[in-house]
Design a protein around this motif. Structure first.
Motif: not given
Length: 86
Positions: A31-44
């Motif tokens: 199952v292909k799940t699209t992960i929002p871009a906002s969840l792919l980067e953490c705070a520095d």
């Protein structure tokens, strides 16, 4: 007598296999799940306090470091919920 032993062994083998538990059916689903871009980067990570190092600077740095960790941990948890690995 050899024929009786062979037939007995065959019947014994057949009766034992009928009592064996059935093997569960396993299926693989992709199952292909699209992960929002906002969840792919953490705070520095916050910048380490500069000299002169004071308790206030260290305290603020620790608070900001915990905030960065919470941001990243929350995003990882959200990704796990999206892909079903919780």
């Amino acid at each position: 007598m050899s024929l009786k032993v062979a037939v007995s062994a065959l019947l014994c083998g057949l009766s034992l296999t009928s009592c064996a538990p059935s093997k569960p059916i396993e299926q693989t689903r992709i199952v292909k799940t699209t992960i929002p871009a906002s969840l792919l980067e953490c705070a520095d990570d916050p910048i380490v306090p500069s000299d002169p190092v004071t308790d206030r600077k260290v305290g603020r740095w620790i608070v900001n470091l915990i905030g960065a960790h919470d941001d990243c941990a929350g995003k990882v948890k959200a990704i796990k919920e999206l892909v079903g690995n919780e």
